[in-house]
Write an enzyme that holds these catalytic residues in place. Structure first.
Site, PDB file in Angstrom:
ATOM      1  N   HIS A 117       1.790  61.348  66.564  1.00  7.96           N
ATOM      2  CA  HIS A 117       2.505  60.561  65.549  1.00  7.96           C
ATOM      3  C   HIS A 117       2.561  59.090  65.892  1.00  7.96           C
ATOM      4  O   HIS A 117       2.237  58.669  66.999  1.00  7.96           O
ATOM      5  CB  HIS A 117       3.907  61.145  65.300  1.00  7.96           C
ATOM      6  CG  HIS A 117       4.905  60.878  66.376  1.00  7.96           C
ATOM      7  ND1 HIS A 117       5.149  61.751  67.397  1.00  7.96           N
ATOM      8  CD2 HIS A 117       5.730  59.826  66.593  1.00  7.96           C
ATOM      9  CE1 HIS A 117       6.077  61.260  68.191  1.00  7.96           C
ATOM     10  NE2 HIS A 117       6.448  60.075  67.746  1.00  7.96           N
ATOM     11  N   ASP A 127       4.827  55.535  65.838  1.00  8.44           N
ATOM     12  CA  ASP A 127       6.166  54.939  65.870  1.00  8.44           C
ATOM     13  C   ASP A 127       6.095  53.562  65.205  1.00  8.44           C
ATOM     14  O   ASP A 127       5.407  52.660  65.708  1.00  8.44           O
ATOM     15  CB  ASP A 127       6.651  54.718  67.308  1.00  8.44           C
ATOM     16  CG  ASP A 127       6.918  56.003  68.081  1.00  8.44           C
ATOM     17  OD1 ASP A 127       7.086  57.068  67.465  1.00  8.44           O
ATOM     18  OD2 ASP A 127       6.989  55.916  69.326  1.00  8.44           O
ATOM     19  N   HIS A 177      11.731  52.075  64.133  1.00 13.07           N
ATOM     20  CA  HIS A 177      12.186  53.263  64.868  1.00 13.07           C
ATOM     21  C   HIS A 177      13.237  52.893  65.910  1.00 13.07           C
ATOM     22  O   HIS A 177      14.143  53.675  66.179  1.00 13.07           O
ATOM     23  CB  HIS A 177      10.977  53.925  65.545  1.00 13.07           C
ATOM     24  CG  HIS A 177      11.291  55.102  66.408  1.00 13.07           C
ATOM     25  ND1 HIS A 177      12.164  56.097  66.034  1.00 13.07           N
ATOM     26  CD2 HIS A 177      10.847  55.438  67.647  1.00 13.07           C
ATOM     27  CE1 HIS A 177      12.229  56.997  66.994  1.00 13.07           C
ATOM     28  NE2 HIS A 177      11.455  56.619  67.979  1.00 13.07           N
TER      29      HIS A 177
HETATM   30  C1  23J Z   1      14.093  59.205  69.891  1.00 10.10           C
HETATM   31  C2  23J Z   1      14.749  58.907  71.064  1.00 10.10           C
HETATM   32  C3  23J Z   1      14.035  58.768  72.230  1.00 10.10           C
HETATM   33  C4  23J Z   1      12.655  58.901  72.196  1.00 10.10           C
HETATM   34  C5  23J Z   1      11.975  59.184  71.003  1.00 10.10           C
HETATM   35  C6  23J Z   1      12.713  59.342  69.879  1.00 10.10           C
HETATM   36  C7  23J Z   1      10.504  59.305  70.974  1.00 10.10           C
HETATM   37  O1  23J Z   1       9.838  59.412  71.953  1.00 10.10           O
HETATM   38  C8  23J Z   1       9.761  59.165  69.726  1.00 10.10           C
HETATM   39  O2  23J Z   1       9.163  60.101  69.223  1.00 10.10           O
HETATM   40  O3  23J Z   1       9.695  58.040  69.234  1.00 10.10           O
HETATM   41  S1  23J Z   1      11.756  58.693  73.684  1.00 10.10           S
HETATM   42 MN    MN Z   2       8.095  58.647  67.943  1.00 16.39          MN
END
Ligand code: 23J
Ligand code: MN
Length: 259
Positions: A74, A76, A80
């Site tokens: 995926h 980002d 995000h």
């Molecule tokens: C949300 C919180 C921490 C992380 C992530 C998402 C991801 O790795 C991501 O998929 O963007 S580390």
């Molecule tokens: Mn991600």
């Protein structure tokens, strides 16, 4: 003299340029990142039949899918992370398409990662790479080739121990160098996220997300077949779905690679 694109088509047909798929299959078995239990989890992938050449639709087959945006291979987007929340063009549908295509700079750390699952890329590793291959090209996708995609079983891929996941990533000083002192589109990794498994304990937490997205750069995760790419000379196309307001998306990442 044939145009570059005519020549590209000829080279593809002749097999002198190959299309290498850097994406993993996406399905109910696709592993998803595990966050500490106080945070909301990303749901698993599910698929339900709408019709399959039956009374619900006699001549057609189609499904409904449900999944978290950040599932499997995926993309980002910069929105995000909180550091990218006010940047322009930070959601999936607003990213200019030219920022999805660029040369690949592949940094091979497979041997380091075999010795240390918590390996972090440092500025000195980037310097050594540039000594051999030249400066990271403008508008590059920087791909961290770790060998991690050889871990097919979800438990091996996520590699969660008693104190959390152990997977490789970037030291914050390397993320800062790439995000601020080079001209890159973003970074790509073979692991489940663009931060190391232990990065929730780092200062700041998840430094690669914080630094890359704060600098307007993207992330690509759960890549495979990076061992089929040269260190330089491939072109990567990573096109997320144009989800309105989306923070990321499953993505089919393709590389054009000289044979
Ligand atoms: C949300 C919180 C921490 C992380 C992530 C998402 C991801 O790795 C991501 O998929 O963007 S580390
Ligand atoms: Mn991600």
């Amino acid at each position: 003299m044939a145009s570059v694109l005519t020549q590209l088509v000829q080279e593809l047909r002749a097999g002198r340029i190959m299309v290498v798929d850097l994406s993993q299959p996406l399905g109910p078995e696709t592993p998803v990142i595990g966050l500490p239990p106080m945070f909301a989890p990303s749901p698993p992938f599910s698929m339900e039949v709408i019709s399959r050449y039956d009374e619900r639709g006699p001549a057609w087959y189609w499904n409904t899918i449900s999944l978290g945006e950040h599932k499997g291979t995926h993309f980002d987007a910069t929105v995000h992370w909180i550091t990218g929340k006010d940047l322009p063009d930070n959601t999936c549908e607003t990213i200019p398409a030219h920022r999805l295509v660029g040369p690949a700079a592949v940094i091979d750390v497979t041997d380091d990662v075999a010795r240390n699952h918590d390996f972090l890329l440092l500025p000195e590793h980037i310097a050594a790479w540039e000594e051999r291959h030249g400066r990271i090209p403008a508008a590059s996708w920087v791909l961290l080739r770790s060998g991690w995609s050889r871990r097919h079983a979800p438990a091996d891929f996520l590699n969660v121990g008693h104190n959390g996941p152990h997977t490789p990533g970037f030291h914050k000083t390397a993320s800062e160098l790439l995000a601020r002192e080079r001209d890159i589109l973003g970074v790509g990794v073979e692991t489940v996220g663009t931060d190391a498994g232990q990065a929730g304990t780092f200062d700041p937490p998840f430094p690669n997300h914080a630094i890359m997205h704060g600098a307007g750069k993207f992330g690509l995760t759960s890549l495979c077949n990076l061992d089929r790419l040269p260190a330089t000379g491939a072109v990567v196309i990573a096109a997320p779905l144009k989800i309105v307001g989306g923070s990321g998306s499953p993505v089919r990442v393709l590389a054009l690679v000289p044979a």
